[in-house]
Design a protein around this motif. Sequence first.
Motif, PDB file in Angstrom:
ATOM      1  N   GLY A  32       0.805  -1.220   0.000  1.00 13.02           N
ATOM      2  CA  GLY A  32       0.000   0.000   0.000  1.00 13.02           C
ATOM      3  C   GLY A  32       0.837   1.268   0.000  1.00 13.02           C
ATOM      4  N   LEU A  33       1.974   1.234  -0.685  1.00 10.43           N
ATOM      5  CA  LEU A  33       2.907   2.364  -0.676  1.00 10.43           C
ATOM      6  C   LEU A  33       2.911   3.181  -1.968  1.00 10.43           C
ATOM      7  N   GLN A  34       2.006   2.899  -2.892  1.00  7.48           N
ATOM      8  CA  GLN A  34       2.043   3.559  -4.198  1.00  7.48           C
ATOM      9  C   GLN A  34       2.047   5.082  -4.100  1.00  7.48           C
ATOM     10  N   ASN A  35       1.296   5.646  -3.178  1.00 12.70           N
ATOM     11  CA  ASN A  35       1.178   7.102  -3.070  1.00 12.70           C
ATOM     12  C   ASN A  35       2.111   7.698  -2.019  1.00 12.70           C
ATOM     13  N   ARG A  36       3.034   6.890  -1.496  1.00 10.44           N
ATOM     14  CA  ARG A  36       3.912   7.376  -0.433  1.00 10.44           C
ATOM     15  C   ARG A  36       5.362   7.520  -0.880  1.00 10.44           C
ATOM     16  N   VAL A  37       5.665   7.106  -2.100  1.00  9.84           N
ATOM     17  CA  VAL A  37       7.035   7.171  -2.617  1.00  9.84           C
ATOM     18  C   VAL A  37       7.331   8.577  -3.103  1.00  9.84           C
ATOM     19  N   ARG A  38       8.449   9.134  -2.648  1.00  8.65           N
ATOM     20  CA  ARG A  38       8.860  10.475  -3.046  1.00  8.65           C
ATOM     21  C   ARG A  38      10.087  10.458  -3.967  1.00  8.65           C
ATOM     22  N   LEU A  39      10.840   9.363  -3.919  1.00  5.46           N
ATOM     23  CA  LEU A  39      12.047   9.245  -4.717  1.00  5.46           C
ATOM     24  C   LEU A  39      12.290   7.783  -5.012  1.00  5.46           C
ATOM     25  N   PHE A  40      12.726   7.509  -6.218  1.00  5.61           N
ATOM     26  CA  PHE A  40      13.029   6.150  -6.620  1.00  5.61           C
ATOM     27  C   PHE A  40      14.417   6.158  -7.239  1.00  5.61           C
TER      28      PHE A  40
END
Length: 65
Positions: A52-60
């Motif tokens: 459930g992290l799709q909208n919590r990533v700020r940098l990849f």
Amino acid sequence: SSNGYAFIAIVVHYINNQGEMDEVLIDFAELVGEHSGDNMAETVWKTLERYGLQNRVRLFSLSFI
């Protein structure tokens, strides 16, 4: 790798409740098929969905070792 298998490790870095930087390995998956950006992105996306992290990533970031 020399054995013909490709793996991807997915590590999440975050700020914990004490305000400290923390990290956790959330997946270590075999890459099946082509060693391409699209294939790696699909593997990462499935892991993000699982947690459930799709909208919590700020940098990849990708690193090849």
